[in-house]
Motif scaffolding. Structure first.
Motif, PDB file in Angstrom:
ATOM      1  N   PRO A 373     -42.762  10.965  22.200  1.00 41.54           N
ATOM      2  CA  PRO A 373     -42.849  12.000  23.059  1.00 41.54           C
ATOM      3  C   PRO A 373     -44.378  12.049  23.521  1.00 41.54           C
ATOM      4  CG  PRO A 373     -41.880  12.774  20.821  1.00 41.54           C
ATOM      5  CD  PRO A 373     -42.133  11.420  20.795  1.00 41.54           C
ATOM      6  N   TRP A 374     -44.476  12.221  24.740  1.00 43.79           N
ATOM      7  CA  TRP A 374     -45.821  12.375  25.324  1.00 43.79           C
ATOM      8  C   TRP A 374     -46.250  13.671  25.786  1.00 43.79           C
ATOM      9  CZ3 TRP A 374     -47.022  12.323  30.505  1.00 43.79           C
ATOM     10  CH2 TRP A 374     -46.090  12.350  31.325  1.00 43.79           C
ATOM     11  N   VAL A 375     -45.352  14.718  25.851  1.00 47.93           N
ATOM     12  CA  VAL A 375     -45.556  15.865  26.129  1.00 47.93           C
ATOM     13  C   VAL A 375     -44.789  16.750  25.102  1.00 47.93           C
ATOM     14  CG1 VAL A 375     -45.860  15.426  28.697  1.00 47.93           C
ATOM     15  CG2 VAL A 375     -43.593  16.108  27.800  1.00 47.93           C
ATOM     16  N   ASP A 376     -45.034  18.086  25.126  1.00 50.59           N
ATOM     17  CA  ASP A 376     -44.212  19.031  24.436  1.00 50.59           C
ATOM     18  C   ASP A 376     -42.652  18.881  24.887  1.00 50.59           C
ATOM     19  OD1 ASP A 376     -46.454  19.775  23.168  1.00 50.59           O
ATOM     20  OD2 ASP A 376     -47.020  21.556  24.278  1.00 50.59           O
ATOM     21  N   ILE A 377     -42.094  18.821  23.965  1.00 50.28           N
ATOM     22  CA  ILE A 377     -40.540  18.817  23.930  1.00 50.28           C
ATOM     23  C   ILE A 377     -39.787  19.887  23.393  1.00 50.28           C
ATOM     24  CG2 ILE A 377     -38.327  17.380  23.648  1.00 50.28           C
ATOM     25  CD1 ILE A 377     -40.071  14.866  24.228  1.00 50.28           C
ATOM     26  N   ASN A 378     -38.818  20.407  23.612  1.00 53.29           N
ATOM     27  CA  ASN A 378     -37.895  21.393  22.730  1.00 53.29           C
ATOM     28  C   ASN A 378     -36.721  20.945  22.884  1.00 53.29           C
ATOM     29  OD1 ASN A 378     -37.442  22.763  25.280  1.00 53.29           O
ATOM     30  ND2 ASN A 378     -38.296  24.689  24.688  1.00 53.29           N
ATOM     31  N   TRP A 379     -36.027  20.161  23.731  1.00 56.92           N
ATOM     32  CA  TRP A 379     -34.676  20.138  24.005  1.00 56.92           C
ATOM     33  C   TRP A 379     -34.073  19.185  22.958  1.00 56.92           C
ATOM     34  CZ3 TRP A 379     -32.359  15.246  24.966  1.00 56.92           C
ATOM     35  CH2 TRP A 379     -33.383  14.525  25.259  1.00 56.92           C
ATOM     36  N   VAL A 406     -35.314  28.260  27.972  1.00 64.89           N
ATOM     37  CA  VAL A 406     -36.565  27.882  28.637  1.00 64.89           C
ATOM     38  C   VAL A 406     -36.756  26.484  28.045  1.00 64.89           C
ATOM     39  CG1 VAL A 406     -38.674  28.099  29.159  1.00 64.89           C
ATOM     40  CG2 VAL A 406     -37.363  30.077  28.986  1.00 64.89           C
ATOM     41  N   GLY A 407     -36.547  25.424  29.044  1.00 61.86           N
ATOM     42  CA  GLY A 407     -36.643  24.081  28.376  1.00 61.86           C
ATOM     43  C   GLY A 407     -37.969  23.463  28.727  1.00 61.86           C
ATOM     44  N   LEU A 408     -38.373  22.816  27.802  1.00 59.70           N
ATOM     45  CA  LEU A 408     -39.560  22.099  28.106  1.00 59.70           C
ATOM     46  C   LEU A 408     -39.332  20.410  27.711  1.00 59.70           C
ATOM     47  CD1 LEU A 408     -42.220  24.022  25.839  1.00 59.70           C
ATOM     48  CD2 LEU A 408     -42.015  23.534  28.450  1.00 59.70           C
ATOM     49  N   ALA A 433     -48.396  14.109  34.947  1.00 64.58           N
ATOM     50  CA  ALA A 433     -47.658  14.926  34.148  1.00 64.58           C
ATOM     51  C   ALA A 433     -47.475  16.191  34.714  1.00 64.58           C
ATOM     52  CB  ALA A 433     -48.143  14.949  32.594  1.00 64.58           C
ATOM     53  N   ASN A 434     -46.166  16.669  34.419  1.00 62.86           N
ATOM     54  CA  ASN A 434     -45.891  17.952  34.875  1.00 62.86           C
ATOM     55  C   ASN A 434     -45.736  18.779  33.719  1.00 62.86           C
ATOM     56  OD1 ASN A 434     -45.679  17.470  37.717  1.00 62.86           O
ATOM     57  ND2 ASN A 434     -43.424  16.556  37.286  1.00 62.86           N
ATOM     58  N   LEU A 435     -46.443  19.926  33.308  1.00 60.31           N
ATOM     59  CA  LEU A 435     -46.426  20.551  31.970  1.00 60.31           C
ATOM     60  C   LEU A 435     -46.037  22.072  32.444  1.00 60.31           C
ATOM     61  CD1 LEU A 435     -49.818  19.336  30.484  1.00 60.31           C
ATOM     62  CD2 LEU A 435     -47.739  18.184  30.517  1.00 60.31           C
ATOM     63  N   ALA A 436     -44.686  22.141  32.491  1.00 57.52           N
ATOM     64  CA  ALA A 436     -44.047  23.557  32.796  1.00 57.52           C
ATOM     65  C   ALA A 436     -42.894  23.547  32.267  1.00 57.52           C
ATOM     66  CB  ALA A 436     -43.982  23.506  34.371  1.00 57.52           C
ATOM     67  N   GLY A 437     -42.013  24.605  31.962  1.00 57.72           N
ATOM     68  CA  GLY A 437     -40.696  24.813  31.460  1.00 57.72           C
ATOM     69  C   GLY A 437     -40.082  25.363  32.722  1.00 57.72           C
TER      70      GLY A 437
END
Length: 709
Positions: A373-379, A406-408, A433-437
């Motif tokens: 993972p190189w960004v925040d992930i919650n899925w 709300v997916g990241l 990078a797009n840092l958005a949910g």
């Protein structure tokens, strides 16, 4: 299962018969732009979309470098007549710069002076915009032999003569013009032009096809999703895939479109490509709920697939997002490089798709090497270190929980189509990078319609509410970044934070530079080692395209297409302005050291106060209108009726004052010539009045917020 086996046997027999008579194709060119010329990737020219076959977007040119980039100035510019998003990467050969603008128009310039040599307009019907998910964009041309190739928005592959832009041949390559469009740049190799299509939010069945470079004859076509089993399967890969789908997936096409990334690897003879999301997003919308079929992965969606370029036969695949329900396309650029891992040289695929993982795969076999993972992930709760298969968070299966998720990352992806660049000099990958949910909520009443997205998502339930605290929190969490990533160690080397997402692609050079345009109307140069900003230029418009560089007569130039647009403008409502009030001034900008050119003064930004008529409807009307608006209107006019920069903001439209005026446009199709086609097949007069009342209600809610209410 016996029926499937019989059907597959019949299809295999048909496939073998077809191979006996398959066209051989014209021999690759020996003059002009050849395979050898592209493979050599001369530093002075930029002959293919990613400069070289490996799509590294790294230039060996050093005249412009970290010590003198501050002397960079505008050499020349050209204003286009299409105020839509500009996403193309220009190509340069033999002193001529070739690029495309929106609506698939092609231009050839003298690369030194900027003189327009010729242009070509395929005259794409503006009605096509209604079935193009993400603006009338085009990502560029391909050069091969003596020809220039462009894939038009309405699904034609066109070969132009490099000398004068006249049409050499044109091939209609999509199955229909209601569910398929094309925005990607073709790739060329081995005497073939490779292209796919978009349309996964409609009724498309994904494919990639190869065409003869000289005649336009189709040589082979490989589907990414199996068709109706009752009709048999084209090959063994499709039979294998069918066992991973549930329900009647074929009724809506299945998705899996090859809308951007295509990479040819001369070392293996493989053509690699990324595939889009499964269709609909919500698996319950067409009965393919997870768990209905063992291994319910929906092959070959959200995957990298490799085929033998000469025959189109399957070689390998790696699925990055099984059972995708979050629009996690794998269409981001695929980069091939030789790196050292554990002391051993490896020929690898490097990929950062929408889902937030960065992958290394063996380029010849598809073997999983690493995924980080190189960004925040919650899925996903993690990834199998041996197979690379993600462990899906049960809460992310929103159609099963019945809850808002709300997916990241969001549906825009941690990294979308905006090209990445890899520098062998630093060993770093430079990623926009797009840092958005993104909110997902299953539409439990989904029914197929003639027009509009077929995602199975309830866009009314997820629309941005007029609650200041919610908006402020969402805006604060919506940002962007330029990330320098070490693909071997799986670590971030440095990062530059941006106010918002949807910043442009990147270019790395041997001058220890990284170039990137921003959504905040700047073109910047950074030190490739440290991330220090060294130079910037005010572009007067948001930048989403990637820059390129070339040299003529010993002088190096840097070029970039400028013009805000694309999916981020038309979908996220108030979030589209996170980097500043967006505007579109579509231009090609070309820079060199010591130049002192200036742009004309930009038109002033006009802030429009809301002045809506009073809301006279009922809550029931507004709720019904919200549902219809979310299904048919939001993809162009913005979430919660808040538009971006390109399409009309209906809250400000005079038509909401008059039902008949709105009817003339929405039902009667008065503006079809501008892309606003009739929706009479899905919206009746009662429904239109409900939409009108919803927009009026939303305008009044936002006016109250503006007034401090």
């Amino acid at each position: 299962m016996q029926v499937l086996k019989l059907a597959a046997a019949a299809a295999l027999a048909l496939g073998l018969a077809a191979c006996d008579s398959a066209p051989e194709g014209t021999a690759p060119p020996t003059e002009g732009v050849t395979d050898a010329l592209i493979a050599a990737a001369a530093p002075e020219e930029w002959l293919s979309h990613g400069r070289d076959y490996g799509e590294q977007r790294f230039s060996p040119l050093t005249q412009i470098n970290a010590d003198n980039v501050g002397e960079l100035g505008l050499a020349w510019s050209y204003d286009f007549d299409t105020a839509r998003g500009q996403e193309a990467t220009p190509l340069v050969h033999d002193g001529v710069l070739y690029t495309t603008s929106a609506w698939s128009k092609v231009y050839a310039f003298n690369a030194v002076s900027g003189e327009l040599l010729w242009s070509y307009d395929p005259e794409v019907p503006r009605e096509t915009l209604a079935v193009a998910c993400c603006d009338a964009v085009n990502r560029g041309v391909a050069l091969y032999g003596d020809k220039v190739y462009v894939a038009t928005l309405n699904g034609y592959l066109v070969a132009l003569n490099q000398s004068d832009g006249s049409v050499a041949w044109s091939t209609e390559y999509v199955p229909d013009h209601e569910s398929y469009t094309s925005t990607g740049a073709p790739r060329v190799a081995d005497g073939k032009v490779f292209i796919g299509s978009g349309g996964a939010e409609y009724r498309a069945r994904g494919f990639i096809a190869a065409f003869d470079w000289d005649t336009g004859e189709e040589l082979w076509r490989w589907h990414t999703v199996p068709g109706n089993p009752a009709n048999g399967f084209e090959n063994d890969a499709m039979e294998t895939a069918a066992a991973t789908w549930g329900g009647e997936w074929w009724t809506l096409g299945g998705g899996g479109t090859v809308w951007d990334s295509i990479t040819y690897d001369p070392q293996t003879g493989l053509v690699l490509f990324g595939t889009g999301n499964a269709e609909p997003w919500n698996p319950a919308a067409n009965g393919r709920e997870s768990g209905e079929v063992e291994g319910d992965d929906n092959l070959y969606t959200s995957s990298i697939v490799a085929l033998h370029a000469d025959t189109g036969e399957y070689a390998w695949h790696f699925q990055q997002t099984p059972e995708d329900r979050w629009d996690y396309d794998s269409n981001a650029q695929i980069t091939i490089a030789d790196v050292e891992i554990d002391g051993q040289p490896r020929h690898v695929v490097m990929h950062a798709p929408k889902n937030g993982y960065f992958y290394l795969l063996d380029a010849a076999s598809g073997e999983f090497i690493s995924g980080t993972p190189w960004v925040d992930i919650n899925w996903s709760l993690g990834i199998d270190p041996v197979t690379g298969r993600p462990q899906i968070n049960p809460e992310a299966r929103y159609e099963q929980t019945g809850q808002l998720w709300v997916g990241l990352p969001g549906a825009g992806g941690a990294h979308s189509w905006h090209p990445q660049s890899y520098s062998p000099a630093t060993g770093l990958m430079y990623l926009p990078a797009n840092l958005a949910g993104f909110p997902f909520f299953a539409d439990t009443e989904f029914e197929e319609t003639e027009r509009g997205f077929q995602t199975g998502i309830d866009s009314a339930a997820t629309a941005m509410p007029p609650i200041p605290e919610v908006r402020e929190a969402t805006l604060a969490a919506t940002t962007g970044a330029l990330v320098a990533w070490n693909p071997v160690t799986g670590e971030e080397a440095w990062r530059v934070d941006y106010p918002g997402p949807w910043n442009g692609g990147t270019l790395a050079t041997a001058g220890n530079l990284v170039f990137q345009g921003t959504a905040g109307e700047e073109f910047r140069a950074y030190n490739a080692t440290s991330g220090e900003q060294l130079w910037s230029f005010a572009t007067q418009s948001g930048v989403i395209a990637a820059p390129m560089t070339y040299a003529i007569d010993g002088e190096q130039y840097v070029a970039i297409m400028v013009g805000w647009g694309g999916v981020w403008d038309v979908a996220p409502g108030i979030l589209t302005a996170k980097s500043g009030t967006p505007r579109n001034i579509s231009r090609l900008l070309v820079f060199k050291l010591g130049a002192d050119g200036e742009l004309p003064e930009a038109p002033p930004l006009v802030e429009r106060a809301l002045d809506p008529p009073p809301f006279t409807g009922t809550p029931e009307q507004a709720a019904a209108g919200a549902r219809l608006y979310g299904r048919f209107c939001s993809t162009c006019h913005g979430d919660a009726a808040v538009a971006g920069a390109l399409n009309p903001d209906l809250r400000h439209s005079m038509t909401i004052n008059n039902f008949n005026a709105m009817k003339a446009i929405v039902i009667d199709g008065a503006f079809a010539h501008n892309g606003m086609v009739s929706f009479a097949s899905d919206i009746d007069e009662e429904g239109l009045e409900n939409i009108r009342q919803y927009v009026i209600m939303r305008a009044n809610e936002d006016k109250a917020l503006e007034d401090g209410g």
